[in-house]
Design an enzyme around this catalytic site. Structure first.
Site, PDB file in Angstrom:
ATOM      1  N   THR A  15      46.356  38.979  43.508  1.00  0.00           N
ATOM      2  CA  THR A  15      47.438  39.181  42.533  1.00  0.00           C
ATOM      3  C   THR A  15      48.741  39.608  43.195  1.00  0.00           C
ATOM      4  O   THR A  15      49.823  39.209  42.764  1.00  0.00           O
ATOM      5  CB  THR A  15      47.016  40.260  41.511  1.00  0.00           C
ATOM      6  OG1 THR A  15      45.850  39.799  40.844  1.00  0.00           O
ATOM      7  CG2 THR A  15      48.101  40.523  40.487  1.00  0.00           C
ATOM      8  N   SER A  60      40.730  36.189  45.139  1.00  0.00           N
ATOM      9  CA  SER A  60      39.560  36.705  45.868  1.00  0.00           C
ATOM     10  C   SER A  60      38.231  36.373  45.186  1.00  0.00           C
ATOM     11  O   SER A  60      37.174  36.620  45.757  1.00  0.00           O
ATOM     12  CB  SER A  60      39.682  38.196  46.131  1.00  0.00           C
ATOM     13  OG  SER A  60      39.380  38.941  44.991  1.00  0.00           O
TER      14      SER A  60
HETATM   15  N1  ASP Z   1      41.854  37.815  40.600  1.00  0.00           N
HETATM   16  C1  ASP Z   1      42.624  38.619  41.530  1.00  0.00           C
HETATM   17  C2  ASP Z   1      41.960  38.536  42.884  1.00  0.00           C
HETATM   18  O1  ASP Z   1      41.013  39.228  43.134  1.00  0.00           O
HETATM   19  C3  ASP Z   1      42.745  40.027  41.062  1.00  0.00           C
HETATM   20  C4  ASP Z   1      43.552  40.943  41.944  1.00  0.00           C
HETATM   21  O2  ASP Z   1      44.095  40.580  42.958  1.00  0.00           O
HETATM   22  O3  ASP Z   1      43.686  42.117  41.592  1.00  0.00           O
HETATM   23  O4  ASP Z   1      42.386  37.777  43.718  1.00  0.00           O
END
Ligand code: ASP
Length: 343
Positions: A15, A60
């Site tokens: 994110t 991720s």
């Molecule tokens: N979906 C994102 C990831 O893990 C969530 C984050 O970065 O907080 O890449």
């Protein structure tokens, strides 16, 4: 004049560097160069910063052991050139990755700090700037010319944790992580205060060993009242299975049904390793404390003690990748290697 620390920023995605698609509204990773432009403050830190980005930046949720090797190789190639490393990573699987990296580096003598954010760096209310800036400060922190931190850590929302002790507990709050069985290693307020007594002792004089062989033919099996024999049997009979992380109840307790005991015994006989970890967020497995874990102890199940599930999975992939005899495996798994479990 003393040389200022040189820090390498490794961007994998998450994110922190995402942008919103103006048509669909979904969040997706974007180019890292733009990320650095968003934080002119970095120029004012008392260190020099270089950056490198994954070939393909990812959310991720797409993380896997091949990417763990990619992170490891970036650090390995740059180990002598830099004083510390900050890895920008999505928060969803950060605890898994950071745990794995902690096992892959033996005798680490430089800081590797994982961080990310809940809101993209370009957002007005973002948590990314504080997380990133303080992580760099931690990676650059030195005492008598030596790094203060010499282990793999995770920094999020004012707290520095031992990475292999963490778990993501909140998908909305900025305070997204906790370290249920080990105290924070540092807290950031007006001052950055290290909890020095809790840090891993430096292995500066020991040669660093980097291990990239991981075995991912393993399974996480979470028990629940009513889980059927058919389900457990089909999981334990997966072709090529090498290890099982068994999430049990309370202090490591599990059913005493004859069919369940028989299935576990047969699995162990096939040379498959079974580690008992608790479903509880806090506390430890104590095999033999109740009758409902005595049978597991007698069978020779490995105690995961107070390890997190994330760390247990990473430790199992790591140890199964090494040449360790069956007899040694249990003893080594039950020994803290990187501060991931109690003595
Ligand atoms: N979906 C994102 C990831 O893990 C969530 C984050 O970065 O907080 O890449």
């Amino acid at each position: 004049m003393a040389k200022v620390p040189h820090i390498l920023l490794i961007y994998t995605g998450g994110t922190i560097g995402m942008t919103q698609d103006f048509k669909t509204g979904v969040l997706k990773p974007f180019n890292f160069d733009k990320l650095l432009v968003q934080i002119p403050e970095l120029k004012h830190l008392n260190c020099t910063i270089d950056s490198v980005s994954f070939k393909e930046i990812i959310d991720s949720s797409n993380m896997n052991p091949d990417y763990w090797v990619e992170i490891t190789e970036i650090i390995e190639e740059n180990y002598q050139k830099f004083d510390g490393f900050v890895v920008l990573h999505g928060s969803d699987t950060m605890s898994y990755t950071a745990s794995a990296i902690s096992f892959m580096f033996e005798n680490l003598s430089k800081p590797v700090i994982f961080t990310g954010s809940q809101l993209p760096i370009g957002y007005l209310r973002t948590d990314a700037k504080e997380n990133l800036i303080t992580s760099i400060e931690i990676a650059a922190a030195q005492k008598n010319g030596k790094p203060v931190v010499t282990e793999v850590c995770l920094y999020f929302e004012y707290k520095l944790y031992r990475a292999n002790r963490t778990t993501k507990i909140n998908s909305e709050h900025f305070n997204a992580f906790t370290s249920p069985n080990y105290p924070a290693l540092a807290e950031s307020g007006v001052h950055l205060k290290f909890n020095e007594a809790m840090l891993l002792k430096t292995r500066r004089f020991k040669k660093i060993k980097i291990r990239k062989k991981l075995e991912n033919n393993i399974v996480l099996l979470k028990l629940f009242p009513g889980i059927t024999e058919k389900t457990i049997k089909s999981i334990l009979e997966i072709d090529g299975l090498k290890g099982v992380i068994l999430e049990t109840y309370g202090s490591g307790n599990a059913p005493t049904d004859i069919w369940f005991v028989k299935l576990l015994k047969e699995t162990l006989k096939r040379g498959i390793k079974i580690v008992d970890v608790t479903q509880c967020v806090e506390g430890s497995v104590i095999l033999g404390h109740y009758e409902t874990s005595e049978h597991l102890q007698k069978m020779g199940l490995i105690s995961g003690k107070d390890i997190t599930t994330e760390s247990a999975l990473a430790k199992m992939m790591y140890l199964l990748g090494q040449k360790i005899s069956d007899a040694e495996f249990k003893e080594i798994f039950e020994t803290p290697l990187r501060g991931e479990m109690a003595e």
